[in-house]
Structures are given as structure tokens and as C-alpha cells.
Motif scaffolding. Structure first.
Motif, short mmCIF file in Angstrom:
data_model
loop_
_atom_site.label_atom_id
_atom_site.label_comp_id
_atom_site.label_asym_id
_atom_site.label_seq_id
_atom_site.Cartn_x
_atom_site.Cartn_y
_atom_site.Cartn_z
N ALA A 92 53.12 47.15 39.95
CA ALA A 92 51.81 46.73 40.41
C ALA A 92 50.73 46.82 39.34
O ALA A 92 49.61 46.36 39.55
CB ALA A 92 51.39 47.56 41.62
N THR A 93 51.03 47.39 38.18
CA THR A 93 50.06 47.53 37.10
C THR A 93 50.56 46.79 35.87
O THR A 93 51.61 46.15 35.88
CB THR A 93 49.85 49.02 36.77
N ASP A 94 49.76 46.87 34.81
CA ASP A 94 50.12 46.19 33.56
C ASP A 94 51.35 46.81 32.89
O ASP A 94 51.89 46.23 31.94
CB ASP A 94 48.95 46.24 32.57
N LEU A 95 51.76 47.97 33.39
CA LEU A 95 52.92 48.62 32.77
C LEU A 95 54.19 47.80 32.94
O LEU A 95 55.09 47.86 32.09
CB LEU A 95 53.13 50.01 33.38
N GLY A 96 54.30 47.07 34.04
CA GLY A 96 55.54 46.35 34.32
C GLY A 96 55.57 44.93 33.84
O GLY A 96 56.50 44.18 34.17
N THR A 97 54.59 44.50 33.06
CA THR A 97 54.53 43.11 32.59
C THR A 97 55.67 42.84 31.63
O THR A 97 55.79 43.47 30.57
CB THR A 97 53.18 42.83 31.93
N ALA A 139 39.95 51.15 25.76
CA ALA A 139 39.47 50.59 27.03
C ALA A 139 40.64 50.22 27.93
O ALA A 139 40.59 50.43 29.15
CB ALA A 139 38.59 49.38 26.75
N ALA A 140 41.70 49.66 27.35
CA ALA A 140 42.86 49.30 28.15
C ALA A 140 43.54 50.54 28.73
O ALA A 140 43.97 50.55 29.89
CB ALA A 140 43.84 48.49 27.31
N ASN A 141 43.65 51.61 27.93
CA ASN A 141 44.24 52.85 28.43
C ASN A 141 43.41 53.45 29.56
O ASN A 141 43.94 53.97 30.54
CB ASN A 141 44.39 53.86 27.30
N ALA A 142 42.08 53.37 29.44
CA ALA A 142 41.21 53.90 30.49
C ALA A 142 41.38 53.11 31.78
O ALA A 142 41.49 53.68 32.87
CB ALA A 142 39.76 53.87 30.02
N ARG A 143 41.40 51.77 31.67
CA ARG A 143 41.58 50.95 32.88
C ARG A 143 42.95 51.18 33.50
O ARG A 143 43.10 51.19 34.73
CB ARG A 143 41.42 49.47 32.52
N LEU A 144 43.96 51.37 32.68
CA LEU A 144 45.32 51.57 33.19
C LEU A 144 45.43 52.88 33.96
O LEU A 144 46.09 52.95 35.00
CB LEU A 144 46.31 51.53 32.04
N SER A 145 44.80 53.93 33.48
CA SER A 145 44.85 55.21 34.21
C SER A 145 44.19 55.08 35.58
O SER A 145 44.68 55.62 36.58
CB SER A 145 44.17 56.31 33.39
N THR A 146 43.09 54.32 35.64
CA THR A 146 42.43 54.10 36.94
C THR A 146 43.32 53.29 37.87
O THR A 146 43.42 53.58 39.07
CB THR A 146 41.10 53.38 36.72
#
Length: 504
Positions: A92-97, A139-146
Motif C-alpha cells: 500500500a506504500t511506495d515500498l512495494g513499487t 522528504a521522501a523518507n519523512a513522507r514514507l514513515s507517515t
């Protein structure tokens, strides 16, 4: 004390004498440390706090017990960090792209260590996620943690609000199937038990096995015997009294009879009803009185016979005692005959007792299982109604997932200053160690102690004006190099704060 002070002065002089070595080592340590710190990616942490309340609407088995609440909380902690749920978070997040199924599984395993779920107080949960990836921007790491924390909350809601409904439905379906199976088996066991009782056990009163009913029959016979003994004694006494009591009383004729004779005969009948024999003095006296009265009134004109009331009373007692003895004897004979029938059946077929025990045991086991399943189904049904119709689970987000304004780790300003201190300390230690390795004698006392010979004198250093100018120039260079090291540290700290301000 003077010796210690002298040693400190000597050590400081040696360090100052090798100050360029100390400064060089400090620069090397700081530059290497700051470079390594720069290569460490920033970690950003997002936090959220949620409130979950399990309302105990019904008490006891019909409601949600406190132990059940704790189980629900433990289940939340375990399921949210399960492999399946973590894979949902990755997809559901950018991790699985662009990741395959195997890569998603591996990413989920690594994500487990970065998600923390803790119960801070009653019904409160803290959910946090920390993420750092050198291939992504801050910024990407911050958005991903949220995004990770938000997805975990979504799974939290799904597991607690909709998961219980599906679980309750599956539980009821399973219990209905088990109850139907046990019901068929119980009906068959009841039919076998009824047939066996009709064939063998219907003749005996009570319930239970043949042995239980035989024991109950024997106990009842013992009770009948205990009642039969006093009843027979009462019958014998009534028979004896009846034998000695005249049925009629003789009275004189004409003038209405002899009242004295009638009274004497009544008194004699009462005495015999009390068990007095003919040899009793009172009985003898009454007989003599009756004989005298009869002789006196014999020619008065005939006698009449009247019923004796004592005889009628004793006769009634005899009939009651006879009825009691007959009833007890008939009951005893009936039970004894039933016992003889069962004993004859056991003698002709020894397997009867074993068969009855097996049938009763199977029936009792099936009945207990059936009752427990029915009670469990009712409890599950009512609990499901409580959860679905009375808001048994109340969910509220106290603090939404935070957007990190700065990295949670590493603490670069503190580490930059710490590396500066470590570098200075390393330079001082290097200069001190070099002074210890070189075989020089800073004082005459040390030379005298090392050689064992007296020192006659020392020659002081003579510094020329040109040497003083050079020494001052070198001192300025040293101070500048030292200030440059501290200034570089301050500059790096300022850049770090500026980057944090721009990121926020």
C-alpha cells in the motif's frame, strides 16, 4: 603534592611542545568522523496515538470480560506485526513499487523491526514507524514513515471493527455444524438407551445402571423390612388383645339390666386390652365381682347382650395393622420379583451389564458435549450481537500520524560536537604518548634519577629576537588552525540546522 604538581607541569609542557602533532591528529579524527557521519542517512519517525475501548455492556459470560479485553489487546499487537499485515503495508506504500512477491516478503520482514506498537495506558496505543533509505531524499523518507503509520492504523481499524464480525460468523457456523452432528449421535444413543431400558431395566425403579438400580432396590427392601417388624408386632398385639376381649357385654333384663354388672364387665375388658393376664390380682378380683353380681341378679328375668366398644376399637386396630403388613409384604415381594427377573437376565446373558454401562457412558458423554456446544453457541451469538449492535468497540484517533519535521536519528549536531571533543582528546593523547616514548629529560631531577649520578648544573635556552618572532608566528598559525577546526564544527552544525529548517 609538589611531586604530583611537577608531573602535571611536565606532562603539559610535553603536550605543548608537541602541539602540532596533537592538532594534526585532532584534524584527522574530526575529518574522518564528520565524513562518516555525513554518510549515515537520516532516519525519520512518525507517531500516532489511538484509543480503543471494549465496552463491557453485559456482565459475566454474556458480555466481554476483562480477560477478553486483554486478549483483544494482545491480539492487536500480534496481528499488526504479522507477516501478512506487513506485506499489506508494503504493497500500500511506495515500498512495494515494482517489487516481486518474494521481494515484498523480504521487505516486510525488515519492516517488522521498524514498527513499534505499545500500550501506554488503559485503552491507549502508541504506533510509531522509523524509516531511513539512502536512495531516497529526506522528504521522501519523512513522507514514507507517515504513510507506514497510516496504513498500520487502517489495518488496526479493519482488524478490530470488521474482523470480529467475520470471526463471530465463522464461529457460529462451526458451532451449528458441530451441534447438528452431536444431535444426531445423541438421538441414536437415546434410542439405544430407551430400547435397553424397555428390555431389561423397566422393571426396576430409579435411574442409572443396573448396579445402581439393584442397589436402590436392596435399600428399599431393607427399609420395608424395618417398617414390617413394628407392623407385625402391632398386629400380634392386636390379635392377643382381641382374643381376650368379649365381643358383647351381658346386661340384666326387665328393669333395664344390672348396671354394676355391665360396669364390671367393661372394666374387665379394658384390663385385658391393656395386656393383663387372668393371674393378675385385679383381673381375679373383677372376675369374682362379676360372678357375685351374676348370682345376685340371675333370676331377675333374663339377660340382654350389648356390643362391647373396646372390642370394636381393638378390632379396628387389628384391621389397620393387617392392612399395613399386607401392603409392605406385597411391595417387598414385587421388588424381590423384579430383582429376580434382572438377575435371571444377567445369568442368561452376562454381557447385559457391560452393554448397559457402555450405552449409558456413551449417552452421558454425548449429552455433556451437546449441552456445552449449545451454551457456547449462545454465548458466541450474544457476544456477536453485543459487538455489532451496541458499539462494543469504540475506536478513536487521538493523535494522527505526525509528519516528521526533522530526522529522529542520528542527532548530528550533538555528534558533530562530540566528534570535535573526541578529536581534541585524541590529539592530546597522541602528543602525551609521543612524549612518553622519547628518551628526553625535561628536568635535572629526572636526569639525576635515571643516571644515578649527581647533576652539577643546567644550561638554560637562550632565545634571540628573531627566534621570538618565529615562535610568535608559529603560535598564530597554531591558533588559526585550532580556530579553523572549531569554526568548521560550528559551520557544520549551522548547516545541519539550516537543512532541518528547510525540510520543515
Amino acid at each position: 603534592m609538589n611531586g604530583l604538581y611537577e608531573e602535571i607541569r611536565i606532562a603539559l609542557h610535553g603536550i605543548w611542545h608537541r602541539r602540532w602533532l596533537a592538532l594534526g591528529v585532532a584534524w584527522a579524527i574530526c575529518l574522518l568522523g564528520w565524513l562518516g557521519l555525513a554518510l549515515i542517512p537520516n532516519s525519520y519517525q512518525s507517531k500516532a496515538k489511538v484509543f480503543v475501548q471494549m465496552n463491557n455492556i453485559l456482565s459475566g459470560d454474556l458480555g466481554t470480560l476483562p480477560a477478553d479485553q486483554q486478549k483483544d489487546f494482545d491480539r492487536v499487537r500480534q496481528t499488526l506485526t504479522s507477516q501478512d499485515n506487513l506485506e499489506k503495508v508494503v504493497r500500500a506504500t511506495d515500498l512495494g513499487t515494482g517489487l516481486s512477491a518474494a521481494q515484498v516478503s523480504g521487505k516486510a520482514a525488515g519492516l517488522r523491526e521498524r514498527i513499534k506498537i505499545a500500550s501506554t495506558a488503559d485503552n491507549l496505543f502508541d504506533i510509531s514507524a522509523t524509516w531511513s533509505d539512502s536512495s531516497r531524499t529526506d522528504a521522501a523518507n519523512a513522507r514514507l514513515s507517515t504513510a507506514i503509520v497510516q496504513k498500520v492504523i487502517d489495518i488496526f481499524v479493519e482488524e478490530n471493527l470488521s474482523g470480529d464480525k467475520a470471526e463471530t460468523s465463522q464461529t457460529l457456523k462451526f458451532l451449528d455444524q458441530q451441534i447438528a452432528d452431536r444431535g444426531r449421535q445423541l438421538a441414536q444413543a437415546e434410542a439405544r438407551l430407551a430400547e435397553f431400558e424397555r428390555k431389561y431395566m423397566g422393571v426396576l425403579p430409579g435411574t442409572g445402571t443396573i448396579a445402581d438400580r439393584m442397589a436402590a432396590a436392596r435399600n428399599e427392601i431393607n427399609q420395608i423390612d424395618a417398617q414390617l417388624i413394628p407392623a407385625q408386632s402391632a398386629l400380634s398385639a392386636a390379635n392377643a388383645q382381641l382374643a381376650g376381649t368379649p365381643a358383647n357385654l351381658t346386661s340384666g333384663g326387665g328393669g333395664g339390666g344390672n348396671p354394676a354388672l355391665a360396669a364390671a364387665q367393661t372394666e374387665l375388658a379394658q384390663a385385658r386390652s391393656r395386656g393383663w393376664t387372668d393371674q393378675h390380682p385385679d383381673v381375679i378380683a373383677l372376675k369374682q365381682q362379676i360372678a357375685a353380681l351374676r348370682s345376685m341378679g340371675g333370676g331377675a328375668g333374663g339377660a340382654t347382650m350389648t356390643p362391647n366398644p373396646v372390642f370394636m376399637q381393638v378390632k379396628s386396630q387389628q384391621m389397620q395393622a393387617q392392612a399395613t403388613v399386607s401392603a409392605l409384604g406385597a411391595r417387598k415381594a414385587k421388588i424381590q420379583n423384579d430383582m429376580n427377573t434382572i438377575l435371571a437376565a444377567q445369568a442368561s446373558d452376562p454381557a447385559v451389564a457391560g452393554e448397559q454401562s457402555q450405552i449409558s457412558r456413551d449417552y452421558n458423554v454425548l449429552k455433556d458435549q451437546y449441552d456445552k456446544l449449545v451454551a457456547e453457541r449462545e454465548r458466541a451469538r450474544i457476544k456477536g450481537d453485543v459487538e455489532q449492535q451496541t458499539d462494543s468497540v469504540r475506536f478513536q484517533i487521538i493523535d494522527p500520524p505526525s509528519v516528521p519535521s526533522g530526522p529522529a536519528a542520528p542527532n548530528r549536531p550533538l555528534l558533530l560536537v562530540g566528534l570535535l571533543i573526541v578529536g581534541i582528546g585524541g590529539g592530546v593523547a597522541a602528543a602525551f604518548a609521543m612524549g612518553q616514548l622519547q628518551t628526553t629529560y625535561p628536568t635535572a631531577q629526572r636526569l639525576e634519577k635515571a643516571s644515578g649520578l649527581p647533576v652539577l648544573g643546567t644550561i638554560s635556552e637562550t632565545v634571540t629576537d628573531s627566534a621570538r618572532v618565529i615562535a610568535k608566528q608559529r603560535l598564530r598559525w597554531f591558533m588559526g588552525a585550532s580556530g579553523g577546526l572549531a569554526g568548521l564544527c560550528v559551520l557544520l552544525v549551522a548547516v545541519e540546522f539550516i537543512q532541518r529548517g528547510l525540510g520543515a
